[in-house]
Write an enzyme that holds these catalytic residues in place. Structure first.
Site, mmCIF file in Angstrom:
data_model
loop_
_atom_site.group_PDB
_atom_site.id
_atom_site.type_symbol
_atom_site.label_atom_id
_atom_site.label_comp_id
_atom_site.label_asym_id
_atom_site.label_seq_id
_atom_site.Cartn_x
_atom_site.Cartn_y
_atom_site.Cartn_z
ATOM 1 N N GLY A 13 -6.347 3.140 25.926
ATOM 2 C CA GLY A 13 -5.222 2.894 25.030
ATOM 3 C C GLY A 13 -5.356 1.463 24.538
ATOM 4 C CG HIS A 14 -8.525 0.081 23.066
ATOM 5 N ND1 HIS A 14 -9.839 -0.021 22.722
ATOM 6 C CD2 HIS A 14 -8.513 0.312 24.401
ATOM 7 C CE1 HIS A 14 -10.602 0.165 23.801
ATOM 8 N NE2 HIS A 14 -9.811 0.371 24.827
ATOM 9 C CE LYS A 33 -10.912 -2.345 26.894
ATOM 10 N NZ LYS A 33 -9.903 -2.605 27.936
ATOM 11 C CG ASP A 62 -4.807 -1.314 30.319
ATOM 12 O OD1 ASP A 62 -5.224 -0.657 29.360
ATOM 13 O OD2 ASP A 62 -4.332 -0.794 31.357
HETATM 14 P P1 GDP Z 1 -6.785 -2.849 25.855
HETATM 15 O O1 GDP Z 1 -6.793 -1.502 26.476
HETATM 16 O O2 GDP Z 1 -7.786 -3.767 26.486
HETATM 17 O O3 GDP Z 1 -6.943 -2.806 24.363
HETATM 18 O O4 GDP Z 1 -5.367 -3.481 26.166
HETATM 19 P P2 GDP Z 1 -3.936 -2.717 26.025
HETATM 20 O O5 GDP Z 1 -3.635 -2.563 24.596
HETATM 21 O O6 GDP Z 1 -3.910 -1.512 26.888
HETATM 22 O O7 GDP Z 1 -2.993 -3.758 26.742
HETATM 23 C C1 GDP Z 1 -2.837 -5.051 26.279
HETATM 24 C C2 GDP Z 1 -1.362 -5.287 25.964
HETATM 25 O O8 GDP Z 1 -1.107 -6.661 25.809
HETATM 26 C C3 GDP Z 1 -0.938 -4.664 24.652
HETATM 27 O O9 GDP Z 1 0.414 -4.301 24.739
HETATM 28 C C4 GDP Z 1 -1.112 -5.802 23.651
HETATM 29 O O10 GDP Z 1 -0.273 -5.666 22.507
HETATM 30 C C5 GDP Z 1 -0.691 -6.977 24.479
HETATM 31 N N1 GDP Z 1 -1.354 -8.255 24.168
HETATM 32 C C6 GDP Z 1 -2.635 -8.473 23.761
HETATM 33 N N2 GDP Z 1 -2.891 -9.802 23.704
HETATM 34 C C7 GDP Z 1 -1.750 -10.419 24.078
HETATM 35 C C8 GDP Z 1 -1.394 -11.789 24.250
HETATM 36 O O11 GDP Z 1 -2.179 -12.704 24.067
HETATM 37 N N3 GDP Z 1 -0.120 -12.039 24.675
HETATM 38 C C9 GDP Z 1 0.777 -11.052 24.909
HETATM 39 N N4 GDP Z 1 1.990 -11.401 25.342
HETATM 40 N N5 GDP Z 1 0.483 -9.749 24.759
HETATM 41 C C10 GDP Z 1 -0.780 -9.445 24.361
HETATM 42 P P1 IMO Z 2 -8.456 0.780 28.352
HETATM 43 O O1 IMO Z 2 -9.616 1.063 27.426
HETATM 44 C C1 IMO Z 2 -6.873 0.837 32.394
HETATM 45 C C2 IMO Z 2 -8.275 4.037 35.033
HETATM 46 C C3 IMO Z 2 -7.272 5.073 35.482
HETATM 47 C C4 IMO Z 2 -7.819 5.408 36.859
HETATM 48 C C5 IMO Z 2 -9.338 5.344 36.640
HETATM 49 C C6 IMO Z 2 -9.988 6.697 36.401
HETATM 50 O O2 IMO Z 2 -7.131 0.968 27.697
HETATM 51 O O3 IMO Z 2 -8.622 -0.529 29.019
HETATM 52 P P2 IMO Z 2 -10.005 8.333 34.295
HETATM 53 O O4 IMO Z 2 -8.904 9.021 33.584
HETATM 54 O O5 IMO Z 2 -10.815 7.421 33.437
HETATM 55 O O6 IMO Z 2 -10.882 9.261 35.079
HETATM 56 O O7 IMO Z 2 -9.269 7.406 35.406
HETATM 57 O O8 IMO Z 2 -9.528 4.507 35.508
HETATM 58 N N1 IMO Z 2 -8.390 3.860 33.564
HETATM 59 C C7 IMO Z 2 -7.915 2.795 32.900
HETATM 60 N N2 IMO Z 2 -7.181 1.746 33.331
HETATM 61 N N3 IMO Z 2 -7.263 0.896 31.105
HETATM 62 C C8 IMO Z 2 -8.018 1.925 30.665
HETATM 63 O O9 IMO Z 2 -8.548 1.967 29.429
HETATM 64 C C9 IMO Z 2 -8.343 2.962 31.568
HETATM 65 N N4 IMO Z 2 -9.038 4.113 31.483
HETATM 66 C C10 IMO Z 2 -9.070 4.641 32.704
HETATM 67 O O10 IMO Z 2 -5.978 4.540 35.541
HETATM 68 O O11 IMO Z 2 -7.486 4.390 37.773
HETATM 69 MG MG MG Z 3 -5.458 -0.155 27.391
#
Ligand code: GDP
Ligand code: IMO
Ligand code: MG
Length: 425
Positions: free
Chosen positions: A40-41, A16, A13
Protein backbone atom coordinates in the site's frame (compact mmCIF):
# COMPACT_ATOMS: atom_id res chain seq x y z
CA UNK A 1 21.45 8.80 -14.00
CA UNK A 2 19.89 6.07 -16.00
CA UNK A 3 18.63 3.35 -13.62
CA UNK A 4 17.74 4.08 -10.00
CA UNK A 5 16.23 1.64 -7.53
CA UNK A 6 13.99 2.95 -4.73
CA UNK A 7 13.37 0.40 -1.99
CA UNK A 8 12.43 0.00 1.66
CA UNK A 9 15.17 -0.62 4.22
CA UNK A 10 12.97 -1.73 7.12
CA UNK A 11 9.74 -3.79 7.38
CA UNK A 12 7.82 -1.86 4.73
CA UNK A 13 5.72 1.33 4.88
CA UNK A 14 8.81 3.55 4.92
CA UNK A 15 7.23 6.04 2.51
CA UNK A 16 8.33 4.50 -0.80
CA UNK A 17 5.18 5.80 -2.51
CA UNK A 18 5.93 9.38 -1.57
CA UNK A 19 9.61 9.18 -2.60
CA UNK A 20 8.81 7.39 -5.88
CA UNK A 21 6.19 10.00 -6.77
CA UNK A 22 8.68 12.75 -6.06
CA UNK A 23 11.51 11.26 -8.12
CA UNK A 24 9.25 10.00 -10.92
CA UNK A 25 8.76 13.56 -12.14
CA UNK A 26 12.19 13.41 -13.75
CA UNK A 27 12.12 9.88 -15.21
CA UNK A 28 10.72 8.21 -18.33
CA UNK A 29 9.76 4.83 -16.89
CA UNK A 30 8.77 3.51 -13.44
CA UNK A 31 8.73 -0.28 -12.89
CA UNK A 32 7.24 -2.13 -9.89
CA UNK A 33 9.42 -5.22 -9.65
CA UNK A 34 7.94 -7.50 -6.97
CA UNK A 35 5.14 -8.07 -4.48
CA UNK A 36 1.47 -7.60 -5.22
CA UNK A 37 -1.49 -5.93 -3.57
CA UNK A 38 -0.02 -6.70 -0.17
CA UNK A 39 1.65 -3.32 -0.75
CA UNK A 40 0.00 0.00 0.00
CA UNK A 41 1.91 3.01 -1.27
CA UNK A 42 0.54 6.41 -0.33
CA UNK A 43 0.92 9.53 -2.45
CA UNK A 44 -0.47 12.82 -1.19
CA UNK A 45 -0.94 15.54 -3.80
CA UNK A 46 -2.37 18.69 -2.27
CA UNK A 47 -5.60 17.64 -0.51
CA UNK A 48 -5.93 14.27 -2.23
CA UNK A 49 -4.55 11.03 -0.82
CA UNK A 50 -4.00 8.12 -3.21
CA UNK A 51 -3.32 4.59 -2.01
CA UNK A 52 -1.69 2.42 -4.66
CA UNK A 53 -1.41 -1.34 -4.29
CA UNK A 54 -0.27 -2.53 -7.70
CA UNK A 55 0.10 0.51 -9.91
CA UNK A 56 3.55 2.15 -9.77
CA UNK A 57 3.66 5.47 -7.92
CA UNK A 58 4.75 7.36 -11.05
CA UNK A 59 1.24 7.11 -12.52
CA UNK A 60 0.35 10.75 -11.76
CA UNK A 61 2.66 12.00 -14.52
CA UNK A 62 0.96 11.21 -17.87
CA UNK A 63 4.30 11.25 -19.71
CA UNK A 64 5.92 8.69 -17.45
CA UNK A 65 5.35 5.10 -18.52
CA UNK A 66 4.52 2.84 -15.56
CA UNK A 67 5.12 -0.88 -15.84
CA UNK A 68 3.96 -3.68 -13.55
CA UNK A 69 7.00 -5.91 -13.99
CA UNK A 70 7.33 -9.65 -14.51
CA UNK A 71 8.21 -10.13 -10.82
CA UNK A 72 4.85 -8.85 -9.56
CA UNK A 73 1.86 -11.06 -8.71
CA UNK A 74 -1.33 -9.48 -10.02
CA UNK A 75 -4.88 -9.77 -8.72
CA UNK A 76 -6.66 -8.48 -11.83
CA UNK A 77 -9.87 -7.56 -9.99
CA UNK A 78 -7.86 -5.33 -7.63
CA UNK A 79 -5.91 -3.87 -10.53
CA UNK A 80 -9.09 -2.94 -12.41
CA UNK A 81 -10.59 -1.34 -9.28
CA UNK A 82 -7.41 0.66 -8.85
CA UNK A 83 -7.46 1.83 -12.47
CA UNK A 84 -11.14 2.77 -12.11
CA UNK A 85 -10.53 4.66 -8.89
CA UNK A 86 -7.72 6.65 -10.53
CA UNK A 87 -9.99 7.47 -13.48
CA UNK A 88 -12.70 8.83 -11.22
CA UNK A 89 -10.04 11.06 -9.67
CA UNK A 90 -9.02 12.43 -13.05
CA UNK A 91 -6.04 10.23 -13.92
CA UNK A 92 -6.53 8.24 -17.11
CA UNK A 93 -3.96 5.53 -16.33
CA UNK A 94 -3.25 5.31 -20.08
CA UNK A 95 0.46 5.31 -19.21
CA UNK A 96 0.15 1.94 -17.44
CA UNK A 97 1.65 -1.26 -18.87
CA UNK A 98 1.48 -4.80 -17.45
CA UNK A 99 4.03 -7.52 -18.10
CA UNK A 100 2.64 -10.65 -19.73
CA UNK A 101 5.09 -12.62 -17.58
CA UNK A 102 3.58 -11.43 -14.28
CA UNK A 103 1.73 -14.15 -12.38
CA UNK A 104 -1.99 -14.03 -11.65
CA UNK A 105 -3.65 -14.38 -8.24
CA UNK A 106 -6.74 -16.62 -8.20
CA UNK A 107 -9.40 -17.16 -5.49
CA UNK A 108 -7.68 -20.38 -4.36
CA UNK A 109 -4.50 -18.42 -3.55
CA UNK A 110 -6.44 -16.20 -1.17
CA UNK A 111 -8.22 -19.19 0.34
CA UNK A 112 -4.91 -20.99 0.86
CA UNK A 113 -3.36 -17.87 2.44
CA UNK A 114 -6.20 -17.61 4.98
CA UNK A 115 -6.35 -21.37 5.62
CA UNK A 116 -2.59 -21.57 6.26
CA UNK A 117 -2.72 -18.66 8.67
CA UNK A 118 -5.70 -20.09 10.50
CA UNK A 119 -4.02 -23.45 10.94
CA UNK A 120 -0.69 -21.94 12.00
CA UNK A 121 -2.25 -20.29 15.07
CA UNK A 122 0.77 -19.52 17.28
CA UNK A 123 3.24 -19.28 14.40
CA UNK A 124 0.99 -17.02 12.37
CA UNK A 125 2.85 -14.68 10.05
CA UNK A 126 0.08 -12.11 10.00
CA UNK A 127 -0.05 -11.95 6.21
CA UNK A 128 -2.23 -9.49 4.36
CA UNK A 129 -4.32 -12.53 3.22
CA UNK A 130 -4.17 -11.34 -0.39
CA UNK A 131 -2.90 -14.71 -1.68
CA UNK A 132 0.63 -13.43 -2.28
CA UNK A 133 2.58 -16.34 -0.76
CA UNK A 134 0.54 -19.14 -2.42
CA UNK A 135 0.76 -17.37 -5.79
CA UNK A 136 4.58 -17.18 -5.54
CA UNK A 137 4.62 -20.84 -4.44
CA UNK A 138 2.85 -21.76 -7.68
CA UNK A 139 5.27 -19.61 -9.66
CA UNK A 140 8.30 -21.36 -8.21
CA UNK A 141 6.59 -24.73 -8.39
CA UNK A 142 5.90 -24.05 -12.09
CA UNK A 143 2.13 -24.35 -11.72
CA UNK A 144 1.49 -20.63 -12.00
CA UNK A 145 -0.72 -18.94 -14.55
CA UNK A 146 0.76 -15.85 -16.12
CA UNK A 147 -1.04 -12.83 -17.54
CA UNK A 148 -0.11 -13.97 -21.07
CA UNK A 149 -1.83 -17.34 -20.45
CA UNK A 150 -5.15 -15.52 -20.04
CA UNK A 151 -5.03 -14.72 -23.76
CA UNK A 152 -4.74 -18.35 -24.82
CA UNK A 153 -8.04 -19.86 -23.78
CA UNK A 154 -7.10 -23.49 -24.33
CA UNK A 155 -3.88 -23.29 -22.34
CA UNK A 156 -5.54 -21.19 -19.67
CA UNK A 157 -8.44 -23.61 -19.21
CA UNK A 158 -6.12 -26.63 -18.90
CA UNK A 159 -3.87 -24.91 -16.34
CA UNK A 160 -6.83 -23.59 -14.37
CA UNK A 161 -8.47 -27.01 -14.23
CA UNK A 162 -5.30 -28.63 -12.95
CA UNK A 163 -4.93 -25.94 -10.26
CA UNK A 164 -8.58 -26.05 -9.18
CA UNK A 165 -8.44 -29.82 -8.79
CA UNK A 166 -5.25 -29.70 -6.75
CA UNK A 167 -6.13 -26.71 -4.58
CA UNK A 168 -9.66 -27.77 -3.74
CA UNK A 169 -8.32 -31.17 -2.67
CA UNK A 170 -5.74 -29.56 -0.36
CA UNK A 171 -8.19 -27.01 1.05
CA UNK A 172 -10.91 -29.57 1.72
CA UNK A 173 -8.80 -32.50 2.86
CA UNK A 174 -5.88 -30.93 4.64
CA UNK A 175 -7.35 -27.63 5.81
CA UNK A 176 -10.86 -28.96 6.45
CA UNK A 177 -12.57 -26.28 4.40
CA UNK A 178 -15.59 -26.72 2.21
CA UNK A 179 -14.70 -25.12 -1.07
CA UNK A 180 -15.94 -25.95 -4.50
CA UNK A 181 -14.68 -23.98 -7.45
CA UNK A 182 -16.57 -23.75 -10.69
CA UNK A 183 -14.14 -23.97 -13.58
CA UNK A 184 -16.31 -22.19 -16.13
CA UNK A 185 -17.32 -19.32 -13.90
CA UNK A 186 -13.69 -18.60 -12.82
CA UNK A 187 -12.56 -19.00 -16.41
CA UNK A 188 -15.13 -16.52 -17.67
CA UNK A 189 -14.49 -14.08 -14.83
CA UNK A 190 -10.76 -14.00 -15.61
CA UNK A 191 -11.32 -13.87 -19.38
CA UNK A 192 -13.36 -10.75 -18.66
CA UNK A 193 -10.46 -9.24 -16.71
CA UNK A 194 -8.09 -10.17 -19.53
CA UNK A 195 -10.30 -8.40 -22.03
CA UNK A 196 -10.38 -5.29 -19.84
CA UNK A 197 -6.57 -5.02 -19.49
CA UNK A 198 -5.66 -6.32 -22.95
CA UNK A 199 -4.49 -2.99 -24.39
CA UNK A 200 -2.09 -2.47 -21.49
CA UNK A 201 -0.43 -5.88 -21.51
CA UNK A 202 3.05 -6.07 -23.05
CA UNK A 203 4.38 -9.49 -23.98
CA UNK A 204 7.98 -8.42 -24.12
CA UNK A 205 8.16 -6.28 -20.99
CA UNK A 206 11.84 -7.07 -20.45
CA UNK A 207 12.61 -5.83 -23.97
CA UNK A 208 10.77 -2.63 -23.12
CA UNK A 209 12.98 -2.15 -20.05
CA UNK A 210 16.18 -3.09 -21.85
CA UNK A 211 15.41 -0.82 -24.80
CA UNK A 212 14.87 2.05 -22.38
CA UNK A 213 18.24 1.29 -20.77
CA UNK A 214 20.01 1.23 -24.17
CA UNK A 215 18.45 4.58 -25.00
CA UNK A 216 19.80 5.96 -21.70
CA UNK A 217 16.29 6.81 -20.58
CA UNK A 218 15.76 7.58 -16.92
CA UNK A 219 14.26 4.59 -15.17
CA UNK A 220 13.05 4.16 -11.60
CA UNK A 221 12.59 0.68 -10.14
CA UNK A 222 10.02 0.86 -7.32
CA UNK A 223 10.30 -1.78 -4.62
CA UNK A 224 7.44 -2.89 -2.43
CA UNK A 225 7.70 -4.15 1.18
CA UNK A 226 11.20 -3.78 2.61
CA UNK A 227 14.58 -5.40 3.17
CA UNK A 228 13.58 -7.04 6.46
CA UNK A 229 10.60 -8.66 4.72
CA UNK A 230 12.84 -10.13 2.01
CA UNK A 231 12.31 -13.90 1.78
CA UNK A 232 16.07 -14.54 1.79
CA UNK A 233 17.52 -11.66 3.78
CA UNK A 234 14.76 -10.64 6.19
CA UNK A 235 13.41 -12.07 9.42
CA UNK A 236 12.48 -15.45 7.91
CA UNK A 237 9.85 -16.94 8.22
CA UNK A 238 8.17 -13.65 9.20
CA UNK A 239 8.66 -12.19 5.75
CA UNK A 240 6.86 -11.82 2.45
CA UNK A 241 7.40 -14.23 -0.44
CA UNK A 242 9.52 -12.11 -2.76
CA UNK A 243 12.83 -10.20 -2.89
CA UNK A 244 12.33 -6.48 -2.24
CA UNK A 245 16.12 -5.92 -2.11
CA UNK A 246 17.98 -4.21 -4.96
CA UNK A 247 18.98 -7.54 -6.52
CA UNK A 248 15.28 -8.32 -6.82
CA UNK A 249 14.86 -5.38 -9.21
CA UNK A 250 17.02 -7.08 -11.86
CA UNK A 251 14.99 -10.28 -11.58
CA UNK A 252 11.59 -8.64 -11.34
CA UNK A 253 12.02 -6.19 -14.21
CA UNK A 254 14.48 -8.14 -16.37
CA UNK A 255 17.76 -6.28 -16.74
CA UNK A 256 21.42 -6.57 -15.82
CA UNK A 257 22.81 -5.47 -12.41
CA UNK A 258 25.46 -3.58 -14.39
CA UNK A 259 22.81 -1.08 -15.46
CA UNK A 260 22.06 0.18 -11.93
CA UNK A 261 23.48 3.61 -11.15
CA UNK A 262 21.75 4.58 -7.94
CA UNK A 263 20.11 2.69 -5.06
CA UNK A 264 18.04 4.82 -2.71
CA UNK A 265 17.04 3.30 0.61
CA UNK A 266 13.79 4.74 1.93
CA UNK A 267 14.18 4.84 5.70
CA UNK A 268 11.64 5.93 8.26
CA UNK A 269 13.17 8.05 11.04
CA UNK A 270 11.93 5.35 13.45
CA UNK A 271 10.75 1.81 12.71
CA UNK A 272 7.36 0.16 12.22
CA UNK A 273 6.21 -3.34 11.44
CA UNK A 274 2.78 -4.85 10.65
CA UNK A 275 2.17 -8.52 11.36
CA UNK A 276 4.11 -10.99 13.49
CA UNK A 277 7.81 -11.62 13.93
CA UNK A 278 10.82 -10.27 15.81
CA UNK A 279 11.24 -6.52 16.22
CA UNK A 280 14.15 -5.76 18.59
CA UNK A 281 13.54 -2.01 19.05
CA UNK A 282 9.76 -2.25 19.48
CA UNK A 283 8.42 0.12 22.15
CA UNK A 284 5.69 -1.42 24.25
CA UNK A 285 2.83 0.43 25.86
CA UNK A 286 2.45 4.20 25.87
CA UNK A 287 5.68 5.10 24.08
CA UNK A 288 4.72 2.90 21.13
CA UNK A 289 1.21 4.32 21.11
CA UNK A 290 2.54 7.87 21.05
CA UNK A 291 4.58 7.13 17.91
CA UNK A 292 1.61 5.33 16.33
CA UNK A 293 -0.73 8.26 16.87
CA UNK A 294 1.76 10.96 15.85
CA UNK A 295 2.84 9.01 12.76
CA UNK A 296 -0.71 7.77 11.90
CA UNK A 297 0.76 4.29 11.81
CA UNK A 298 -2.11 2.21 10.51
CA UNK A 299 -1.67 -0.09 7.50
CA UNK A 300 -2.47 1.39 4.07
CA UNK A 301 -3.69 -2.03 2.88
CA UNK A 302 -5.32 -3.72 5.87
CA UNK A 303 -5.78 -0.82 8.29
CA UNK A 304 -4.05 -2.82 11.04
CA UNK A 305 -2.20 -0.80 13.71
CA UNK A 306 1.54 -0.85 13.01
CA UNK A 307 3.93 -1.85 15.78
CA UNK A 308 6.33 1.04 16.46
CA UNK A 309 9.90 1.28 17.70
CA UNK A 310 13.10 3.31 17.76
CA UNK A 311 15.46 3.57 14.81
CA UNK A 312 17.43 0.36 14.46
CA UNK A 313 21.02 0.92 13.32
CA UNK A 314 21.72 -2.81 13.08
CA UNK A 315 18.87 -3.20 10.59
CA UNK A 316 20.15 -0.09 8.81
CA UNK A 317 23.68 -1.51 8.43
CA UNK A 318 22.29 -4.79 7.15
CA UNK A 319 20.03 -3.03 4.62
CA UNK A 320 22.82 -0.75 3.48
CA UNK A 321 25.14 -3.63 2.71
CA UNK A 322 22.69 -6.11 1.20
CA UNK A 323 21.28 -3.44 -1.12
CA UNK A 324 24.47 -1.49 -1.81
CA UNK A 325 22.71 1.75 -0.95
CA UNK A 326 24.13 4.87 -2.56
CA UNK A 327 21.96 7.19 -0.44
CA UNK A 328 19.08 7.37 2.00
CA UNK A 329 15.71 9.07 1.73
CA UNK A 330 14.77 9.64 5.38
CA UNK A 331 11.01 9.99 5.88
CA UNK A 332 8.69 11.06 8.71
CA UNK A 333 11.34 13.05 10.56
CA UNK A 334 8.52 15.45 11.55
CA UNK A 335 6.84 12.69 13.57
CA UNK A 336 9.65 13.04 16.12
CA UNK A 337 9.18 16.84 16.45
CA UNK A 338 7.81 16.80 19.99
CA UNK A 339 10.12 14.20 21.54
CA UNK A 340 12.50 15.47 24.20
CA UNK A 341 14.79 12.45 23.92
CA UNK A 342 15.11 10.04 21.02
CA UNK A 343 16.76 6.64 21.27
CA UNK A 344 18.79 5.17 18.44
CA UNK A 345 19.85 1.53 18.51
CA UNK A 346 23.51 1.20 17.50
CA UNK A 347 24.14 -2.49 18.33
CA UNK A 348 22.51 -5.57 19.87
CA UNK A 349 23.60 -7.34 23.04
CA UNK A 350 23.60 -11.11 22.58
CA UNK A 351 24.68 -13.39 25.44
CA UNK A 352 26.52 -10.48 27.11
CA UNK A 353 28.42 -9.46 23.96
CA UNK A 354 27.75 -6.49 21.71
CA UNK A 355 27.16 -7.38 18.07
CA UNK A 356 26.84 -5.00 15.15
CA UNK A 357 25.66 -7.35 12.42
CA UNK A 358 22.10 -8.58 11.98
CA UNK A 359 21.73 -12.24 13.06
CA UNK A 360 20.04 -14.34 10.40
CA UNK A 361 19.13 -17.06 12.90
CA UNK A 362 15.76 -16.16 14.44
CA UNK A 363 16.54 -18.00 17.68
CA UNK A 364 19.55 -15.70 18.15
CA UNK A 365 17.63 -12.61 17.10
CA UNK A 366 14.95 -13.26 19.68
CA UNK A 367 17.60 -13.11 22.40
CA UNK A 368 19.06 -9.80 21.19
CA UNK A 369 18.64 -6.69 23.33
CA UNK A 370 19.06 -3.32 21.66
CA UNK A 371 21.91 -1.07 22.79
CA UNK A 372 20.76 2.55 22.65
CA UNK A 373 22.37 5.94 22.28
CA UNK A 374 20.13 8.75 23.49
CA UNK A 375 19.92 11.88 21.37
CA UNK A 376 18.21 15.15 22.23
CA UNK A 377 15.09 16.08 20.31
CA UNK A 378 14.64 19.43 18.49
CA UNK A 379 11.13 20.31 19.73
CA UNK A 380 10.32 22.40 16.68
CA UNK A 381 7.89 21.90 13.83
CA UNK A 382 9.72 20.75 10.69
CA UNK A 383 6.74 20.49 8.31
CA UNK A 384 7.38 23.77 6.49
CA UNK A 385 11.17 23.52 6.16
CA UNK A 386 12.41 22.94 2.61
CA UNK A 387 16.07 23.90 3.03
CA UNK A 388 18.55 21.78 5.00
CA UNK A 389 20.23 24.83 6.49
CA UNK A 390 17.02 25.78 8.29
CA UNK A 391 16.78 22.46 10.14
CA UNK A 392 17.38 22.71 13.91
CA UNK A 393 20.87 21.63 15.03
CA UNK A 394 19.53 18.57 16.88
CA UNK A 395 17.62 17.39 13.82
CA UNK A 396 20.88 17.64 11.82
CA UNK A 397 22.68 15.65 14.53
CA UNK A 398 19.99 13.01 14.37
CA UNK A 399 20.32 12.74 10.58
CA UNK A 400 24.12 12.56 10.89
CA UNK A 401 23.71 9.61 13.22
CA UNK A 402 21.46 7.78 10.74
CA UNK A 403 23.90 8.44 7.88
CA UNK A 404 26.82 7.21 10.02
CA UNK A 405 24.96 3.96 10.81
CA UNK A 406 24.03 3.48 7.15
CA UNK A 407 27.52 4.32 5.94
CA UNK A 408 26.12 6.45 3.12
CA UNK A 409 24.89 9.98 2.54
CA UNK A 410 21.33 11.24 2.88
CA UNK A 411 19.88 12.62 -0.35
CA UNK A 412 16.31 13.42 0.74
CA UNK A 413 14.57 14.22 4.01
CA UNK A 414 10.78 14.10 4.14
CA UNK A 415 9.02 16.23 6.75
CA UNK A 416 5.38 15.60 5.90
CA UNK A 417 3.15 13.41 3.77
CA UNK A 418 2.46 16.01 1.06
CA UNK A 419 4.47 16.00 -2.16
CA UNK A 420 6.12 19.36 -1.46
CA UNK A 421 7.21 18.56 2.10
CA UNK A 422 10.74 17.54 1.19
CA UNK A 423 14.31 18.70 1.76
CA UNK A 424 16.79 17.88 -1.00
CA UNK A 425 20.40 17.59 0.08
P1 GDP B 1 5.05 2.83 1.61
O1 GDP B 1 4.34 1.53 1.65
O2 GDP B 1 6.53 2.67 1.84
O3 GDP B 1 4.78 3.60 0.35
O4 GDP B 1 4.52 3.68 2.82
P2 GDP B 1 2.96 3.85 3.26
O5 GDP B 1 2.29 4.70 2.27
O6 GDP B 1 2.37 2.52 3.56
O7 GDP B 1 3.13 4.55 4.66
C1 GDP B 1 3.74 5.78 4.79
C2 GDP B 1 2.75 6.75 5.43
O8 GDP B 1 3.42 7.90 5.89
C3 GDP B 1 1.72 7.27 4.45
O9 GDP B 1 0.54 7.54 5.14
C4 GDP B 1 2.34 8.57 3.94
O10 GDP B 1 1.37 9.50 3.47
C5 GDP B 1 3.01 9.07 5.19
N1 GDP B 1 4.24 9.86 4.99
C6 GDP B 1 5.20 9.70 4.04
N2 GDP B 1 6.24 10.54 4.28
C7 GDP B 1 5.90 11.24 5.39
C8 GDP B 1 6.58 12.24 6.15
O11 GDP B 1 7.69 12.64 5.87
N3 GDP B 1 5.93 12.70 7.26
C9 GDP B 1 4.70 12.26 7.62
N4 GDP B 1 4.15 12.77 8.73
N5 GDP B 1 4.03 11.33 6.93
C10 GDP B 1 4.64 10.81 5.83
P1 IMO C 1 4.51 -1.85 1.47
O1 IMO C 1 4.94 -2.00 0.03
C1 IMO C 1 4.32 -3.58 5.45
C2 IMO C 1 3.90 -7.93 5.71
C3 IMO C 1 2.61 -8.48 6.28
C4 IMO C 1 3.12 -9.75 6.94
C5 IMO C 1 4.21 -10.22 5.96
C6 IMO C 1 3.74 -11.30 4.99
O2 IMO C 1 3.28 -1.04 1.63
O3 IMO C 1 5.64 -1.41 2.31
P2 IMO C 1 2.18 -11.21 2.83
O4 IMO C 1 0.76 -10.80 2.66
O5 IMO C 1 3.14 -10.42 2.01
O6 IMO C 1 2.40 -12.68 2.66
O7 IMO C 1 2.52 -10.90 4.39
O8 IMO C 1 4.61 -9.07 5.24
N1 IMO C 1 3.74 -7.00 4.57
C7 IMO C 1 3.92 -5.67 4.65
N2 IMO C 1 4.18 -4.89 5.72
N3 IMO C 1 4.25 -3.03 4.22
C8 IMO C 1 4.02 -3.81 3.14
O9 IMO C 1 4.07 -3.34 1.88
C9 IMO C 1 3.80 -5.19 3.33
N4 IMO C 1 3.53 -6.23 2.52
C10 IMO C 1 3.51 -7.33 3.28
O10 IMO C 1 2.04 -7.60 7.20
O11 IMO C 1 3.77 -9.44 8.15
MG1 MG D 1 2.72 0.63 2.67
Amino acid sequence: MSVMVVLGTQWGDEGKGKITDLLARDVDLVVRYQGGNNAGHTVVIKETTFKLHLIPSGIFYPNVMCLIGNGVVVDPAVLLQEIESLRTQGHSGDNLRISGQAHVIFPYHKDLDSAQEKKAEAGRIGTTSRGIGPCYVDKYNRRGIRISDLFNQEVFKAKLKWNLDEKSWILNNYYGMKVSYDLDSILNEYLGYAHAIKKQVVDESTSLVQEAIIQRKHILMEGAQGTMLDVDHGTYPYVTSSNPISGGACVGAGFSPRAIDEIIGVTKAYVTRVGGGPFPTEIDGKGGEELREKGHEYGATTGRPRRCGWFDGVVMRHASKINGLTSLAVTKLDVLDSFEKIDVCTAYRLNGKEIKHFPTDMAKLEKCEPVYTELSGWRETLGKITDYKHLPANAKKYLDKLAELAGCKISLVSVGAERGQIIKL
